[in-house]
Enzyme design. Sequence first.
Site, PDB file in Angstrom:
ATOM      1  N   ASP A   1      42.667  39.453  40.939  1.00  0.00           N
ATOM      2  CA  ASP A   1      43.859  39.214  40.472  1.00  0.00           C
ATOM      3  C   ASP A   1      44.238  40.721  40.209  1.00  0.00           C
ATOM      4  O   ASP A   1      45.455  40.930  40.290  1.00  0.00           O
ATOM      5  CB  ASP A   1      43.807  38.482  39.361  1.00  0.00           C
ATOM      6  CG  ASP A   1      42.871  38.829  38.039  1.00  0.00           C
ATOM      7  OD1 ASP A   1      42.147  39.838  38.155  1.00  0.00           O
ATOM      8  OD2 ASP A   1      42.715  37.845  37.074  1.00  0.00           O
TER       9      ASP A   1
ATOM     10  N   GLN B   1      38.652  37.944  38.461  1.00  0.00           N
ATOM     11  CA  GLN B   1      37.460  38.639  38.923  1.00  0.00           C
ATOM     12  C   GLN B   1      36.276  37.884  38.459  1.00  0.00           C
ATOM     13  O   GLN B   1      36.297  37.168  37.309  1.00  0.00           O
ATOM     14  CB  GLN B   1      37.498  39.829  38.601  1.00  0.00           C
ATOM     15  CG  GLN B   1      38.811  40.690  39.320  1.00  0.00           C
ATOM     16  CD  GLN B   1      38.868  42.330  38.970  1.00  0.00           C
ATOM     17  OE1 GLN B   1      39.574  42.705  38.422  1.00  0.00           O
ATOM     18  NE2 GLN B   1      37.568  42.754  39.492  1.00  0.00           N
ATOM     19  N   HIS B   2      35.051  38.330  39.083  1.00  0.00           N
ATOM     20  CA  HIS B   2      33.768  38.211  38.514  1.00  0.00           C
ATOM     21  C   HIS B   2      33.097  36.791  38.525  1.00  0.00           C
ATOM     22  O   HIS B   2      31.768  36.807  38.209  1.00  0.00           O
ATOM     23  CB  HIS B   2      33.477  38.824  37.124  1.00  0.00           C
ATOM     24  CG  HIS B   2      34.170  40.133  36.899  1.00  0.00           C
ATOM     25  ND1 HIS B   2      33.613  41.472  37.735  1.00  0.00           N
ATOM     26  CD2 HIS B   2      35.154  40.700  36.304  1.00  0.00           C
ATOM     27  CE1 HIS B   2      34.377  42.264  37.377  1.00  0.00           C
ATOM     28  NE2 HIS B   2      35.051  42.086  36.487  1.00  0.00           N
TER      29      HIS B   2
END
Length: 483
Positions: free
Chosen positions: A234, A81-82
């Site tokens: 994920d 992520q991110h």
Amino acid sequence: MTPARRSSGDSARPLAAGIDSSTQSTKVVVVDAGTGAIVRTGRAPHPDTTEVEPHRWWEAFTAATSGLLEGVSAIGVGGQQHGMVTLDEAGEVVRPALLWNDTRSAQAAEDLVGELGGPKAWADAVGSVPVASFTVTKLRWMAEHEPELADRVRRVLLPHDWLTWRLLGGGLPVTDRGDASGTGYFSPAQGTYRGDLLKHAFGGREPELPEVLGPAEPAGHTPDGMLVSAGTGDNMAAALALGLGEGDVVVSLGTSGTVFGVCETASADPSGVIAGFADATGRFLPLACTLNAARVLTATAAMLDTDLAGLDRLALAANPGADGLTLLPYLDGERTPNLPDAAGSLHGLRRANMTPANVARAAVEGMLCGLAAGLDAVRAEGITVRRVLLIGGAAQSAAVRSVAPTVFGVPVVVPEPAEFVALGAARQAAWALSGAGEPPVWSGPGQRELAEGDVSVGEELRERHLVLRELVHQVAPRRGEAR
Ligand SMILES: Nc1ncnc2c1ncn2[C@@H]1O[C@H](COP(=O)(O)OP(=O)(O)O)[C@@H](O)[C@H]1O
Ligand SMILES: O=C(CO)[C@@H](O)[C@H](O)COP(=O)(O)O
């Protein structure tokens, strides 16, 4: 050109592939789309840095899938992520992606929170109070430190968005609400982008964002005809694979340590401990994330001049509680609590307890105590914790399996086999392929329930962890103490 569609009629049993492009590696599973039975697997490593040229993920994807995608009808990507992937007018990457565990934007996070109404305003707007991990803070950092590069940015994508876009061979990028909810400029509750927050953070620039697809909406087809699903973050992919029920909470021990459950209502925790993400099915995924999990064990093993099996042997040879040694493993700074500049501490040393076995044990206990604090935070969001499902690379550790029930204080099960992010991505792909209203029903993973823990030892360990944490709060660099 219309792609040559691979229909499910190409073989009696269509295959779906799931990709896990996480921090340390790409993992692939190819499954029977009807049953979820694993047919093939592959993996390839990623660079060990916190900024990564996205093409390296593509190379890892190519290596990990080599020879595995023959006959596959649908594919989906679960990604770390991110991460901030910036593209220019021509679709070229502007700068290496800054990953979720890159803490250079910690000051930008503090500034943004202060500028736009404080923690509660952010939690209400986007479900989370941004810390350095969140994409929005990385864009602020770029606007401040690399303004010429920022001027070239036309699109911002997440790692899984970029891989999905590459799989599709270009066109308009897409994402899903799960991964979008980790940007800091998407409202999981409303299901819409907050372009105003993005524009403010990025110094008035308004890059295009990927279209947010529904959970089972196909993103398109690869040039050779595989259906591509929307993909997701994920953690959302792992939740989809595990099909979490009431009372099920996941603790994932990868590079990050995450604690999450699935619920029907959006979270907005002004303390910032819980990130109020969306999941991959239309629901929500409140999650606590630490920066220090599996690598605490690899780093401790290296310090003790042994390998992971050796670390297990040492930790299991020590007494519970490591004869009074406590390790607070803020080895890469920490995200929860928000102490990006903190360092780790080893506390309680005496001549009698300074043994490799006690240090190994303290590392395992310390890592798990950080996740136990995450369990408390998830409970405070109203999630019932009846049992913990332990996944991620470090769930393979015998010492972790031995200590986790004591530290968590609830029953712990280890589902097998292990690659749940890739399996969740495959399940999403199979869902998109089926065109059905619900994900395919796959027989759940085999589960091994771990031996019961020791309640009083668990209480003592968690208490020692909290006391040391308070001490470290007092001496940690001030910037991280705002929340
Ligand atoms: N038996 C084991 N004991 C402890 N750690 C392990 C073991 N097997 C794998 N790991 C650790 O798991 C980590 C990888 O886990 P993974 O969930 O794939 O991470 P990520 O998703 O962040 O890439 C590595 O740090 C690796 O050292
Ligand atoms: O930032 C988060 C969750 O908010 C991390 O969980 C990343 O999604 C990376 O995951 P792993 O590579 O550690 O699995």
